[in-house]
Design a protein around this motif. Structure first.
Motif, PDB file in Angstrom:
ATOM      1  N   SER A 117      38.824  31.245  42.508  1.00 13.37           N
ATOM      2  CA  SER A 117      39.541  30.475  43.780  1.00 13.37           C
ATOM      3  C   SER A 117      38.161  30.552  45.204  1.00 13.37           C
ATOM      4  O   SER A 117      37.322  30.720  44.790  1.00 13.37           O
ATOM      5  N   VAL A 118      38.736  29.285  45.682  1.00  8.29           N
ATOM      6  CA  VAL A 118      38.258  28.971  47.146  1.00  8.29           C
ATOM      7  C   VAL A 118      39.162  29.128  48.078  1.00  8.29           C
ATOM      8  O   VAL A 118      40.274  29.616  48.041  1.00  8.29           O
ATOM      9  N   TYR A 119      38.820  29.925  49.333  1.00  9.75           N
ATOM     10  CA  TYR A 119      39.650  29.929  50.756  1.00  9.75           C
ATOM     11  C   TYR A 119      39.757  29.218  51.518  1.00  9.75           C
ATOM     12  O   TYR A 119      38.904  28.975  51.875  1.00  9.75           O
ATOM     13  N   GLN A 132      34.949  47.293  47.508  1.00  5.90           N
ATOM     14  CA  GLN A 132      34.481  46.738  48.590  1.00  5.90           C
ATOM     15  C   GLN A 132      35.172  45.037  48.130  1.00  5.90           C
ATOM     16  O   GLN A 132      35.252  43.974  48.748  1.00  5.90           O
ATOM     17  N   PHE A 133      34.302  45.179  46.778  1.00  8.26           N
ATOM     18  CA  PHE A 133      34.500  43.706  46.384  1.00  8.26           C
ATOM     19  C   PHE A 133      36.015  43.272  46.256  1.00  8.26           C
ATOM     20  O   PHE A 133      36.792  42.211  46.302  1.00  8.26           O
ATOM     21  N   PHE A 134      36.954  44.655  45.194  1.00  7.56           N
ATOM     22  CA  PHE A 134      38.174  44.346  44.822  1.00  7.56           C
ATOM     23  C   PHE A 134      38.979  44.171  45.658  1.00  7.56           C
ATOM     24  O   PHE A 134      39.823  42.654  46.068  1.00  7.56           O
ATOM     25  N   HIS A 135      38.561  44.408  47.226  1.00  3.25           N
ATOM     26  CA  HIS A 135      40.160  43.817  48.415  1.00  3.25           C
ATOM     27  C   HIS A 135      39.460  42.507  49.499  1.00  3.25           C
ATOM     28  O   HIS A 135      40.009  42.141  50.470  1.00  3.25           O
ATOM     29  N   LEU A 136      38.072  41.596  49.051  1.00  2.00           N
ATOM     30  CA  LEU A 136      38.071  40.476  49.256  1.00  2.00           C
ATOM     31  C   LEU A 136      38.935  39.122  48.716  1.00  2.00           C
ATOM     32  O   LEU A 136      39.159  38.833  49.251  1.00  2.00           O
ATOM     33  N   PHE A 137      39.748  39.560  47.568  1.00  5.50           N
ATOM     34  CA  PHE A 137      40.549  38.762  47.325  1.00  5.50           C
ATOM     35  C   PHE A 137      42.202  38.962  47.319  1.00  5.50           C
ATOM     36  O   PHE A 137      42.694  39.569  48.299  1.00  5.50           O
ATOM     37  N   PRO A 138      42.668  37.358  47.978  1.00 11.33           N
ATOM     38  CA  PRO A 138      43.496  37.603  48.741  1.00 11.33           C
ATOM     39  C   PRO A 138      44.605  37.978  47.536  1.00 11.33           C
ATOM     40  O   PRO A 138      44.928  37.225  46.342  1.00 11.33           O
ATOM     41  N   ILE A 139      46.001  38.417  47.667  1.00  9.47           N
ATOM     42  CA  ILE A 139      47.479  39.009  47.057  1.00  9.47           C
ATOM     43  C   ILE A 139      48.344  37.656  46.974  1.00  9.47           C
ATOM     44  O   ILE A 139      48.789  37.099  48.422  1.00  9.47           O
ATOM     45  N   PHE A 140      48.866  37.099  46.383  1.00 15.11           N
ATOM     46  CA  PHE A 140      49.950  36.619  45.732  1.00 15.11           C
ATOM     47  C   PHE A 140      50.988  37.419  45.640  1.00 15.11           C
ATOM     48  O   PHE A 140      51.675  37.675  44.608  1.00 15.11           O
ATOM     49  N   PRO A 141      52.253  37.365  46.602  1.00 17.10           N
ATOM     50  CA  PRO A 141      53.550  38.222  46.747  1.00 17.10           C
ATOM     51  C   PRO A 141      53.744  38.085  45.849  1.00 17.10           C
ATOM     52  O   PRO A 141      55.111  38.755  45.188  1.00 17.10           O
ATOM     53  N   GLN A 142      54.502  36.660  44.936  1.00 13.45           N
ATOM     54  CA  GLN A 142      54.843  36.008  44.257  1.00 13.45           C
ATOM     55  C   GLN A 142      54.384  36.669  42.657  1.00 13.45           C
ATOM     56  O   GLN A 142      55.856  36.547  41.330  1.00 13.45           O
ATOM     57  N   LEU A 143      53.710  37.406  42.411  1.00 13.30           N
ATOM     58  CA  LEU A 143      53.013  37.444  41.180  1.00 13.30           C
ATOM     59  C   LEU A 143      53.451  39.124  40.922  1.00 13.30           C
ATOM     60  O   LEU A 143      53.886  39.666  42.140  1.00 13.30           O
ATOM     61  N   ARG A 188      42.892  42.069  40.250  1.00 16.01           N
ATOM     62  CA  ARG A 188      43.094  41.239  41.694  1.00 16.01           C
ATOM     63  C   ARG A 188      42.435  39.913  41.756  1.00 16.01           C
ATOM     64  O   ARG A 188      42.985  39.047  42.834  1.00 16.01           O
ATOM     65  N   LYS A 189      41.458  39.873  40.796  1.00  9.75           N
ATOM     66  CA  LYS A 189      40.398  38.286  41.141  1.00  9.75           C
ATOM     67  C   LYS A 189      41.733  37.122  40.717  1.00  9.75           C
ATOM     68  O   LYS A 189      41.809  36.050  41.356  1.00  9.75           O
ATOM     69  N   ASN A 190      42.814  37.573  40.264  1.00  7.21           N
ATOM     70  CA  ASN A 190      43.397  36.086  39.615  1.00  7.21           C
ATOM     71  C   ASN A 190      44.875  36.849  41.013  1.00  7.21           C
ATOM     72  O   ASN A 190      45.992  36.077  40.054  1.00  7.21           O
ATOM     73  N   GLY A 191      44.741  37.395  41.999  1.00  6.64           N
ATOM     74  CA  GLY A 191      45.630  37.185  42.528  1.00  6.64           C
ATOM     75  C   GLY A 191      47.230  38.477  42.882  1.00  6.64           C
ATOM     76  O   GLY A 191      47.787  38.234  43.879  1.00  6.64           O
ATOM     77  N   ALA A 192      46.839  39.717  41.574  1.00  9.89           N
ATOM     78  CA  ALA A 192      48.205  40.412  41.915  1.00  9.89           C
ATOM     79  C   ALA A 192      47.456  41.662  42.580  1.00  9.89           C
ATOM     80  O   ALA A 192      46.673  41.541  42.921  1.00  9.89           O
ATOM     81  N   GLU A 193      49.001  41.799  42.748  1.00 11.23           N
ATOM     82  CA  GLU A 193      48.738  43.715  43.475  1.00 11.23           C
ATOM     83  C   GLU A 193      48.149  44.844  43.109  1.00 11.23           C
ATOM     84  O   GLU A 193      49.265  44.518  41.827  1.00 11.23           O
ATOM     85  N   VAL A 194      47.079  45.435  43.254  1.00 12.97           N
ATOM     86  CA  VAL A 194      46.744  46.719  42.061  1.00 12.97           C
ATOM     87  C   VAL A 194      47.111  47.402  42.859  1.00 12.97           C
ATOM     88  O   VAL A 194      46.215  47.913  43.211  1.00 12.97           O
ATOM     89  N   THR A 200      37.221  40.768  26.909  1.00 14.54           N
ATOM     90  CA  THR A 200      37.002  40.436  28.002  1.00 14.54           C
ATOM     91  C   THR A 200      37.010  38.966  28.569  1.00 14.54           C
ATOM     92  O   THR A 200      37.498  38.236  28.961  1.00 14.54           O
ATOM     93  N   GLU A 201      36.594  37.973  27.032  1.00  8.07           N
ATOM     94  CA  GLU A 201      36.165  36.742  27.897  1.00  8.07           C
ATOM     95  C   GLU A 201      37.728  36.220  27.054  1.00  8.07           C
ATOM     96  O   GLU A 201      37.799  35.158  27.265  1.00  8.07           O
ATOM     97  N   LYS A 202      38.377  36.569  26.531  1.00  4.80           N
ATOM     98  CA  LYS A 202      39.598  35.734  26.660  1.00  4.80           C
ATOM     99  C   LYS A 202      41.043  36.961  27.519  1.00  4.80           C
ATOM    100  O   LYS A 202      41.965  36.342  27.287  1.00  4.80           O
ATOM    101  N   TRP A 203      40.469  37.421  28.479  1.00  6.06           N
ATOM    102  CA  TRP A 203      41.629  38.313  29.264  1.00  6.06           C
ATOM    103  C   TRP A 203      42.048  36.710  30.238  1.00  6.06           C
ATOM    104  O   TRP A 203      43.555  36.917  30.225  1.00  6.06           O
ATOM    105  N   GLN A 204      41.645  35.740  30.732  1.00  4.91           N
ATOM    106  CA  GLN A 204      41.965  34.631  31.164  1.00  4.91           C
ATOM    107  C   GLN A 204      43.124  34.662  30.570  1.00  4.91           C
ATOM    108  O   GLN A 204      44.322  34.024  30.275  1.00  4.91           O
ATOM    109  N   GLU A 205      43.016  33.870  28.848  1.00  5.91           N
ATOM    110  CA  GLU A 205      44.052  33.362  28.148  1.00  5.91           C
ATOM    111  C   GLU A 205      45.197  34.095  27.564  1.00  5.91           C
ATOM    112  O   GLU A 205      46.210  33.832  28.396  1.00  5.91           O
TER     113      GLU A 205
END
Length: 313
Positions: free
Chosen positions: A8-10, A177-188, A213-219, A296-301
């Motif tokens: 993502s970009v922001y 610190q890195f974990f909390h940089l990403f925005p949360i998408f409430p619909q997820l 978290r990088k994919n927008g889910a609140e963890v 790990t390389e298949k997690w996105q799929e």
């Protein structure tokens, strides 16, 4: 509904919220001082990368904590960038282009500083690694191997409990610190992640939580050795839809399967993700359908095929 991307970009508003920097200041730093160069959409809107965000974070620290004026801070940032480019080229030339050797050397340097309780030195090396190699490479190729090495040293008696706690704590802080940089998408769907009581190794759980978290889910990250009673309460109160559990030993599978049964009885609609070496080696797990078998390389799929995420694609 808009699909959430790991790369993502922001927007300027998102960056302003993340860093607590007014949008007018972000524009001034760009226009007057050429601090960063965000990409522009066809409509002319600014879009910021993670590297842009970290540069802005660094500039803010110099201005607010070191009382430096912004023009001086930008000059320092540009000097750092020049040094970074030189250092990116140097290891490849010295090692015949073998970046893995460079990662291995940095892993060893960070481990040794942590082993000797040199926290400031370790943080400086980690900051430098982020600027040199980027976030994903540093986490997966340097910090994760450091954590694995720490765990091995503790289990073999080569590191004391105090050393293990110090090293794990410092690197965990950098993860989050890195974990909390990403925005949360409430619909997820909302996610809770934990290791059951008695399980203290959480490297795999941290990595998977960071990925979600990088994919927008609140963890909701509960961490190591978490009693199931507290987890059940959190699931109900926070309307959690996905529960992630990690174990490193097959001897903990029966105990963990019982925890899954208990949670499923209380919350029938919850989905599970069961991972770690414990489940990789399990012979007769009670819930094979929930075991994360993908590398790990298949997690996105895997994520894009998950029913709770597919409906938001």
């Amino acid at each position: 509904m808009e699909k959430v991307s790991v790369n993502s970009v922001y927007s300027i508003k998102q960056v302003a919220d993340m860093l607590d920097i007014p949008t007018v200041t972000l524009r001034a730093w760009e226009n007057r001082y050429n601090a960063i160069n965000p990409i522009r959409t066809d409509a002319g809107y600014r879009m910021y990368s993670m590297e842009n965000i970290e540069d802005l974070r660094w500039l803010k620290k110099q201005v607010e904590h070191h009382h430096m004026n912004i023009s001086q801070a930008v000059l320092m940032l540009k000097a750092r960038e020049k040094e970074k480019q030189e250092l990116i080229t140097a290891p490849k030339q010295q090692a015949g282009g073998n970046i893995e050797e460079a990662f291995s050397k940095m892993t060893d340097q960070i481990y040794q500083t942590l082993y000797h309780f040199q926290g400031e030195r370790a943080n400086a090396l980690i900051d430098f690694g982020f600027s040199l190699y980027g976030y994903d490479s540093m986490f997966y190729h340097v910090l994760v191997p450091v954590l694995v090495r720490v765990g091995d040293a503790w289990e073999s008696g080569r590191a004391t409990v105090a050393q293990e706690h110090f090293m794990t704590s410092l690197i965990s802080q950098r993860f989050f610190q890195f974990f909390h940089l990403f925005p949360i998408f409430p619909q997820l769907p909302k996610v809770v992640a934990f290791c059951p009581e008695g399980e203290h190794h959480q490297v795999g759980l941290m990595l998977f939580s960071l990925f979600m978290r990088k994919n927008g889910a609140e963890v909701l990250y509960l961490g190591a050795s978490t009693p199931v009673e507290g987890v059940i309460q959190v699931i109900g109160e926070q309307h959690v839809q996905i529960v992630c559990i990690s174990i490193t030993s097959a001897s903990k599978v029966i105990q963990t399967d019982a925890i899954v049964s208990q949670i499923a009885k209380e919350h029938e609609q919850v989905h599970f993700v069961l991972g770690g070496k414990g489940y990789e080696m399990a012979e007769n797990p009670a819930y094979p359908q929930w075991i994360m078998k993908e590398p790990t390389e298949k997690w996105q799929e895997w994520l894009e095929k998950h029913p709770l995420f597919r409906q938001h694609g």
